[in-house]
Design a protein around this motif. Structure first.
Motif, PDB file in Angstrom:
ATOM      1  N   UNK A  56       0.750  -1.195   0.066  1.00 17.01           N
ATOM      2  CA  UNK A  56      -0.104   0.006  -0.078  1.00 17.01           C
ATOM      3  C   UNK A  56       0.956   1.348  -0.081  1.00 17.01           C
ATOM      4  N   UNK A  57       0.289   2.582  -0.221  1.00 20.66           N
ATOM      5  CA  UNK A  57       1.105   3.641  -0.332  1.00 20.66           C
ATOM      6  C   UNK A  57       1.184   4.121   1.083  1.00 20.66           C
ATOM      7  N   UNK A  58       2.229   5.020   1.093  1.00 17.07           N
ATOM      8  CA  UNK A  58       2.454   5.843   2.509  1.00 17.07           C
ATOM      9  C   UNK A  58       1.131   6.340   2.984  1.00 17.07           C
ATOM     10  N   UNK A  59       0.425   7.258   1.889  1.00 19.64           N
ATOM     11  CA  UNK A  59      -0.954   7.648   2.346  1.00 19.64           C
ATOM     12  C   UNK A  59      -1.686   6.774   3.028  1.00 19.64           C
ATOM     13  N   UNK A  60      -2.128   5.646   2.108  1.00 17.18           N
ATOM     14  CA  UNK A  60      -3.091   4.668   2.562  1.00 17.18           C
ATOM     15  C   UNK A  60      -2.616   3.982   3.975  1.00 17.18           C
ATOM     16  N   UNK A  61      -1.466   3.672   4.329  1.00 14.11           N
ATOM     17  CA  UNK A  61      -0.901   3.265   5.270  1.00 14.11           C
ATOM     18  C   UNK A  61      -1.357   4.217   6.366  1.00 14.11           C
ATOM     19  N   UNK A  62      -1.150   5.508   6.539  1.00 18.15           N
ATOM     20  CA  UNK A  62      -1.268   6.805   7.308  1.00 18.15           C
ATOM     21  C   UNK A  62      -2.964   6.689   7.600  1.00 18.15           C
ATOM     22  N   UNK A  63      -3.721   6.221   6.778  1.00 18.02           N
ATOM     23  CA  UNK A  63      -5.223   6.376   7.025  1.00 18.02           C
ATOM     24  C   UNK A  63      -5.492   5.181   7.937  1.00 18.02           C
TER      25      UNK A  63
END
Length: 66
Positions: A56-63
């Protein structure tokens, strides 16, 4: 069975994942800021490496952390 570069990249991504999970201040960083924290000069290279390792992308991980 990985090259030194692959090993080093894995360590950097694992490091930033641990920081994001355990230290809330890192969650306020931009993707560029996170990338620089582990030695990337550009966010897109960091995002590619992160997604390749985690799926997953870093943005998706942050969510997923909120």
């Amino acid at each position: 069975q990985e090259s030194f570069k692959q090993y080093f990249t894995r360590l950097k991504i694992d490091y930033i994942i641990e920081k994001l999970k355990n230290d809330k201040k890192y969650r306020k960083y931009s993707i560029q800021g996170l990338a620089q924290e582990v030695g990337y000069t550009n966010a897109s290279a960091f995002s590619r490496a992160f997604k390749k390792q985690t799926g997953i992308t870093p943005s998706a991980f942050l969510k997923t952390l909120d």
